[in-house]
Design a protein around this motif. Structure first.
Motif, PDB file in Angstrom:
ATOM      1  N   VAL A  10     -10.377  -7.007  -9.260  1.00  0.00           N
ATOM      2  CA  VAL A  10      -9.165  -7.096  -8.449  1.00  0.00           C
ATOM      3  C   VAL A  10      -8.594  -5.697  -8.234  1.00  0.00           C
ATOM      4  O   VAL A  10      -8.359  -4.964  -9.189  1.00  0.00           O
ATOM      5  CB  VAL A  10      -8.112  -7.996  -9.137  1.00  0.00           C
ATOM      6  CG1 VAL A  10      -6.791  -7.959  -8.380  1.00  0.00           C
ATOM      7  CG2 VAL A  10      -8.626  -9.434  -9.235  1.00  0.00           C
ATOM      8  N   SER A  11      -8.409  -5.334  -6.978  1.00  0.00           N
ATOM      9  CA  SER A  11      -7.766  -4.060  -6.643  1.00  0.00           C
ATOM     10  C   SER A  11      -6.656  -4.320  -5.636  1.00  0.00           C
ATOM     11  O   SER A  11      -6.504  -5.437  -5.127  1.00  0.00           O
ATOM     12  CB  SER A  11      -8.776  -3.091  -6.015  1.00  0.00           C
ATOM     13  OG  SER A  11      -9.900  -2.911  -6.831  1.00  0.00           O
ATOM     14  N   GLY A  12      -5.918  -3.270  -5.347  1.00  0.00           N
ATOM     15  CA  GLY A  12      -4.835  -3.392  -4.367  1.00  0.00           C
ATOM     16  C   GLY A  12      -3.813  -2.321  -4.647  1.00  0.00           C
ATOM     17  O   GLY A  12      -3.750  -1.808  -5.754  1.00  0.00           O
ATOM     18  N   PRO A  13      -3.017  -1.990  -3.644  1.00  0.00           N
ATOM     19  CA  PRO A  13      -2.060  -0.899  -3.820  1.00  0.00           C
ATOM     20  C   PRO A  13      -1.001  -1.207  -4.867  1.00  0.00           C
ATOM     21  O   PRO A  13      -0.695  -2.376  -5.127  1.00  0.00           O
ATOM     22  CB  PRO A  13      -1.423  -0.782  -2.428  1.00  0.00           C
ATOM     23  CG  PRO A  13      -1.647  -2.089  -1.776  1.00  0.00           C
ATOM     24  CD  PRO A  13      -2.945  -2.600  -2.308  1.00  0.00           C
ATOM     25  N   SER A  14      -0.477  -0.165  -5.451  1.00  0.00           N
ATOM     26  CA  SER A  14       0.657  -0.287  -6.357  1.00  0.00           C
ATOM     27  C   SER A  14       1.808  -0.918  -5.571  1.00  0.00           C
ATOM     28  O   SER A  14       2.145  -0.455  -4.481  1.00  0.00           O
ATOM     29  CB  SER A  14       1.027   1.126  -6.817  1.00  0.00           C
ATOM     30  OG  SER A  14       2.171   1.093  -7.619  1.00  0.00           O
ATOM     31  N   GLY A  15       2.349  -2.018  -6.084  1.00  0.00           N
ATOM     32  CA  GLY A  15       3.408  -2.725  -5.369  1.00  0.00           C
ATOM     33  C   GLY A  15       2.914  -3.996  -4.694  1.00  0.00           C
ATOM     34  O   GLY A  15       3.702  -4.762  -4.144  1.00  0.00           O
ATOM     35  N   GLU A 146       6.486   7.982  -2.408  1.00  0.00           N
ATOM     36  CA  GLU A 146       5.740   8.552  -1.271  1.00  0.00           C
ATOM     37  C   GLU A 146       4.276   8.770  -1.643  1.00  0.00           C
ATOM     38  O   GLU A 146       3.369   8.526  -0.844  1.00  0.00           O
ATOM     39  CB  GLU A 146       6.362   9.897  -0.833  1.00  0.00           C
ATOM     40  CG  GLU A 146       7.692   9.776  -0.093  1.00  0.00           C
ATOM     41  CD  GLU A 146       7.561   9.072   1.249  1.00  0.00           C
ATOM     42  OE1 GLU A 146       6.463   9.071   1.826  1.00  0.00           O
ATOM     43  OE2 GLU A 146       8.569   8.491   1.703  1.00  0.00           O
ATOM     44  N   ASN A 147       4.050   9.224  -2.863  1.00  0.00           N
ATOM     45  CA  ASN A 147       2.687   9.457  -3.338  1.00  0.00           C
ATOM     46  C   ASN A 147       1.892   8.143  -3.379  1.00  0.00           C
ATOM     47  O   ASN A 147       0.745   8.063  -2.937  1.00  0.00           O
ATOM     48  CB  ASN A 147       2.728  10.118  -4.721  1.00  0.00           C
ATOM     49  CG  ASN A 147       1.335  10.466  -5.230  1.00  0.00           C
ATOM     50  OD1 ASN A 147       0.479  10.889  -4.450  1.00  0.00           O
ATOM     51  ND2 ASN A 147       1.102  10.268  -6.517  1.00  0.00           N
ATOM     52  N   ARG A 148       2.545   7.094  -3.904  1.00  0.00           N
ATOM     53  CA  ARG A 148       1.863   5.783  -3.976  1.00  0.00           C
ATOM     54  C   ARG A 148       1.538   5.249  -2.576  1.00  0.00           C
ATOM     55  O   ARG A 148       0.474   4.674  -2.354  1.00  0.00           O
ATOM     56  CB  ARG A 148       2.756   4.768  -4.683  1.00  0.00           C
ATOM     57  CG  ARG A 148       3.037   5.221  -6.092  1.00  0.00           C
ATOM     58  CD  ARG A 148       3.150   4.100  -7.048  1.00  0.00           C
ATOM     59  NE  ARG A 148       3.066   4.712  -8.377  1.00  0.00           N
ATOM     60  CZ  ARG A 148       3.544   4.208  -9.476  1.00  0.00           C
ATOM     61  NH1 ARG A 148       4.105   3.033  -9.444  1.00  0.00           N
ATOM     62  NH2 ARG A 148       3.411   4.833 -10.621  1.00  0.00           N
ATOM     63  N   LEU A 149       2.485   5.441  -1.671  1.00  0.00           N
ATOM     64  CA  LEU A 149       2.256   4.935  -0.308  1.00  0.00           C
ATOM     65  C   LEU A 149       1.125   5.711   0.373  1.00  0.00           C
ATOM     66  O   LEU A 149       0.309   5.129   1.103  1.00  0.00           O
ATOM     67  CB  LEU A 149       3.543   5.030   0.521  1.00  0.00           C
ATOM     68  CG  LEU A 149       4.659   4.062   0.085  1.00  0.00           C
ATOM     69  CD1 LEU A 149       5.942   4.330   0.865  1.00  0.00           C
ATOM     70  CD2 LEU A 149       4.225   2.606   0.271  1.00  0.00           C
ATOM     71  N   ALA A 150       1.051   7.009   0.076  1.00  0.00           N
ATOM     72  CA  ALA A 150      -0.031   7.817   0.654  1.00  0.00           C
ATOM     73  C   ALA A 150      -1.382   7.345   0.119  1.00  0.00           C
ATOM     74  O   ALA A 150      -2.359   7.212   0.876  1.00  0.00           O
ATOM     75  CB  ALA A 150       0.194   9.293   0.331  1.00  0.00           C
ATOM     76  N   ILE A 151      -1.428   7.064  -1.181  1.00  0.00           N
ATOM     77  CA  ILE A 151      -2.675   6.540  -1.776  1.00  0.00           C
ATOM     78  C   ILE A 151      -3.010   5.180  -1.150  1.00  0.00           C
ATOM     79  O   ILE A 151      -4.161   4.899  -0.812  1.00  0.00           O
ATOM     80  CB  ILE A 151      -2.550   6.424  -3.318  1.00  0.00           C
ATOM     81  CG1 ILE A 151      -2.430   7.815  -3.943  1.00  0.00           C
ATOM     82  CG2 ILE A 151      -3.743   5.673  -3.905  1.00  0.00           C
ATOM     83  CD1 ILE A 151      -2.110   7.810  -5.430  1.00  0.00           C
ATOM     84  N   ALA A 152      -1.991   4.342  -0.988  1.00  0.00           N
ATOM     85  CA  ALA A 152      -2.216   3.011  -0.400  1.00  0.00           C
ATOM     86  C   ALA A 152      -2.824   3.130   0.994  1.00  0.00           C
ATOM     87  O   ALA A 152      -3.788   2.430   1.330  1.00  0.00           O
ATOM     88  CB  ALA A 152      -0.904   2.231  -0.330  1.00  0.00           C
TER      89      ALA A 152
END
Lengths: 203, 203
Positions: A10-15, A146-152
């Protein structure tokens, strides 16, 4: 002999709410277990060693890599994260479905080792909802968000490499958990998993 | 606009219990409908025109073939069987999941027309159980039973061309119906069905 369990990545963006969906699944289905990753990152408030992660030093991590102790590992935000091999292999052999909640890099490594694993990407219903969720938590600085969203954004195209995409809609956690069950069930119904039955027609 | 329904093709040997499983599914899920085939075979006791089949003459059948009135058709036991195109297309457009219970030959034709359809093969747990079930019905002569078993043997390898194999175990009709639901659900979670959501990460 007990039928071997299924490995579920299972993967997916933080949040995306991966943890909430998996908790819903694990609380209600004891044939599923979650693998606990090892990491070199510092524990955060509320983190429990052996529950959220096994917290180990960089030296210990490198030693376990050498001893082939990880199914996969990856560097993420300057920290190592890895999936301990022994736990996963033992649980699968005991017939449990083992869930690995891991990053995209690690998932691609698992795909080579376990082509029969089920790959599930969890996402909110849109990138906009992801932004709202991360910001409304109010626990992290705007820089980190912002960093998490960029990774997402960077990792999103990889979702199309997964077997299934599950949308974790607000207030629909049970539905998302049920969808994981449907994916695992459907995988067990694929022809190769049932060729022994078809073979009886030729005996 | 209503989301288009899914086309579900169900095949399996005579005696697999396809009808019972589909009845269980249709009785409990009104978003599913079954297509009624047209046939040139003579009605049997209990057959209702428009319910089990549309019973038509060979001349009518050939005329409908010419008018492109069938999605697929096949000859089986010296009789024509076909799937009326209009019914299926209308129901799919109205958002219903449409089930076609058809023979292997017809299923292969549908695969070319609807690559996105879900192909499900229903079988008992073994060929031996199939033999027992056909014989214990006591409604058919041994000649007819032998013929059905020969067809079952001949068509069994095709099961491996289907997307899913569902085992209809004795007394487990509900489980088999639930497995069809899981397959249809899982298909709706495939990446291509959800790429619009991933696309929001790039807006």
């Amino acid at each position: 002999m007990k039928k071997e369990g299924k490995l579920i990545v299972v993967s997916g963006p933080s949040g995306a709410g991966k943890g909430t969906v998996l908790k819903e699944l694990l609380d209600n289905h004891e044939d599923f277990v979650c693998s606990v990753s090892a990491t070199t990152r510092a524990p955060r408030t509320g983190d429990e060693d052996g529950v959220n992660y096994f917290f180990i030093s960089k030296e210990q991590f490198l030693q376990q890599i050498e001893q082939n102790g990880f199914l996969e590992y990856a560097v993420y935000n300057n920290n190592f994260y890895g999936t301990p091999r022994k736990f996963v292999e033992e649980k699968l052999a005991a017939g449990k479905n083992v869930i690995l909640e891991i990053e995209v890099q690690g998932a691609l490594q698992i795909k080579k080792l376990f082509p029969g694993a089920v790959f599930i990407f969890i996402t909110p219903e849109s990138f906009e909802v992801l932004c709202d969720r991360l910001r409304s938590r109010g626990t992290e600085s705007e820089d980190i968000i912002e960093n998490r969203l960029a990774i997402a954004k960077k990792e999103a195209p990889n979702a199309l490499l997964y077997d299934y995409i599950i949308v974790n809609r607000d207030g629909k956690v049970k539905e998302a958990a049920d969808e994981i069950l449907a994916c695992v069930k459907a995988e067990s119904l694929k022809p190769l998993a049932n060729r022994d039955i078809i073979a009886t027609y030729f005996e």
